[in-house]
Motif scaffolding. Structure first.
Motif, short mmCIF file in Angstrom:
data_model
loop_
_atom_site.label_atom_id
_atom_site.label_comp_id
_atom_site.label_asym_id
_atom_site.label_seq_id
_atom_site.Cartn_x
_atom_site.Cartn_y
_atom_site.Cartn_z
N ASP A 1 0.88 -1.32 0.22
CA ASP A 1 0.01 0.00 0.09
C ASP A 1 0.82 1.27 -0.01
OD1 ASP A 1 -2.30 -1.47 0.13
OD2 ASP A 1 -2.60 -1.13 1.83
N ALA A 2 2.00 1.27 0.77
CA ALA A 2 3.06 2.46 0.74
C ALA A 2 3.67 2.59 -0.63
CB ALA A 2 3.84 2.20 1.92
N ALA A 3 3.82 1.48 -1.25
CA ALA A 3 4.71 1.62 -2.36
C ALA A 3 3.71 2.03 -3.58
CB ALA A 3 5.44 0.12 -2.58
N HIS A 4 2.49 1.33 -3.47
CA HIS A 4 1.59 1.69 -4.73
C HIS A 4 0.14 2.29 -4.09
CE1 HIS A 4 4.21 -1.00 -7.00
NE2 HIS A 4 4.22 -1.87 -6.14
N PRO A 5 0.23 3.46 -3.83
CA PRO A 5 -0.78 4.14 -3.04
C PRO A 5 -2.08 4.07 -4.13
CG PRO A 5 0.74 5.74 -3.59
CD PRO A 5 1.51 4.63 -3.96
N LEU A 6 -1.85 4.36 -5.31
CA LEU A 6 -2.85 4.35 -6.35
C LEU A 6 -3.53 2.99 -6.60
CD1 LEU A 6 -1.50 6.66 -9.05
CD2 LEU A 6 -2.91 7.35 -7.19
N THR A 7 -2.85 1.81 -6.31
CA THR A 7 -3.13 0.32 -6.46
C THR A 7 -3.16 -0.31 -5.36
OG1 THR A 7 -1.10 -0.23 -7.61
CG2 THR A 7 -3.26 0.43 -9.01
N PRO A 8 -3.88 -0.10 -4.12
CA PRO A 8 -3.70 -0.78 -2.95
C PRO A 8 -4.01 -1.99 -3.09
CG PRO A 8 -5.28 0.71 -2.78
CD PRO A 8 -4.70 1.07 -3.99
N VAL A 9 -3.84 -3.15 -1.82
CA VAL A 9 -4.13 -4.36 -2.07
C VAL A 9 -5.66 -4.10 -1.75
CG1 VAL A 9 -4.13 -6.50 -0.51
CG2 VAL A 9 -2.19 -5.24 -1.18
#
Length: 348
Positions: A78-86
């Protein structure tokens, strides 16, 4: 005159120590058997089954560590991909799968699993029909791939996923046969009765059920990358064919004229149904709960199939609209060019 005490010969003392050591060793070996020889004093109730937890470290500590690692991986992604979180549904599904394992192995169910076959059946259904699909819905392989660095992904994870062992284990036919084989092989072999009298064998049986469940449900859920991807109609057929197998096994247990497992016959308990009635109740639970679980999975797969077809139709319509717009644009440009050429010819 005092009588002098006769010293014990060294050989006799050694023999006595050996006997004592042998007795202690036999007690240690027999402990798993004795632990299953007498039922709890009180009969099970809904309250004791739900709240009477045993908190075995060998079970709870690994489950807790896996849960903490799961949460850490989610936060990392979630921190690395805020636009595509889990997706939160995936995150919750995996945790619920771990909780289902804990309920099966640590709640009051585990206290009575060797006293009543019916409760033992509930435990096995949790390990084969509830926990595995929930874990697969979490898509742990996808999460691990997203959370790992490219170096770790290409050096460690991908080689394992592309290995021959994983390719064989991930094959849907292997999963289907493993599930059916474990269910029939354990219930109609000496393993089941041995597991009731020995803790180590009982734990091995739990691992066997959970592994067979994961192999069966992983290709059905189909959210993680896999060397074999089944279409939605094949998934529905895959699950549907497992349902009669479950029903036939339940009918075979239900129709047995005598108890199948000596453990339940010799068990000392002053409450509950007799072993044959308890066995028939266990068969009924397997039949009803198992078929309902498979039916629910089939309905979910059909619903997913419909959504997939709808998304496919919408995508095809968008592509067709885009192609039609492109054709009209080319036609417009062609008409403009022809008009310009006619205008130039008229002036000439």
């Amino acid at each position: 005159m005092r009588a002098m005490s006769t010293p014990v010969p060294i050989r006799s003392r050694s023999a006595a120590l050996a006997l004592a050591g042998g007795a202690l060793a036999s007690l240690w070996v027999v402990q798993p058997v004795a632990a299953h020889g007498i039922a709890p004093v009180d009969p099970p109730t809904a309250l004791t089954l739900a709240l009477d937890w045993s908190f075995e470290p060998l079970v709870l500590v690994p489950l807790l560590l896996i849960a903490l690692g799961w949460i850490w991986l989610i936060r990392r992604v979630d921190a690395a991909h805020p636009l595509t979180p889990v997706p939160r549904l995936r995150a919750a599904s995996f945790i619920l799968g771990l909780f289902a394992i804990a309920v099966a192995l640590q709640s009051g169910i585990s206290r009575y699993d060797t006293s009543l076959f019916s409760i033992h059946m509930v435990q096995h259904l949790l390990l084969t029909l509830l926990a595995p699909p929930l874990l697969a819905l979490g898509a742990p392989i996808t999460l691990l791939l997203r959370a790992s660095t490219p170096a770790v992904r290409h050096r460690w994870i991908l080689p394992v996923l592309h290995s021959r062992v994983v390719r064989v284990a991930a094959h849907p036919v292997v999963g289907w046969l493993a599930f059916a084989g474990v269910m029939w092989g354990t219930h109609f072999s000496a393993l089941f009765n041995a597991s009731l009298d020995n803790v180590a064998i009982h734990d091995f049986e739990h691992v066997l059920y959970l592994t067979a469940g994961l192999l069966f449900w992983w290709p059905v859920i189909g959210v993680d990358p896999s060397p074999y991807r089944m279409s939605h109609p094949v998934r529905v057929l895959y699950v549907f064919l497992q349902m009669p197998q479950n029903s036939f096994l339940a009918v075979a247990i239900l129709g047995a004229p005598a108890p199948l497992y000596a453990h339940y016959v010799t068990l000392i308990r002053a409450w509950g149904p007799n072993p044959l009635v308890d066995q028939q109740l266990a068969a009924g639970i397997m039949w009803l709960a198992g078929d309902l679980a498979f039916l629910a999975a089939i309905l979910a797969l059909v619903a997913g199939w419909a959504r997939h077809d709808e998304r496919t139709t919408v995508a095809q319509e968008r592509r067709a609209d885009a192609e039609l717009a492109a054709i009209r644009e080319r036609e417009g440009r062609l008409a403009e060019r022809l008009a310009a050429e006619r205008a130039e010819g008229g002036r000439g």
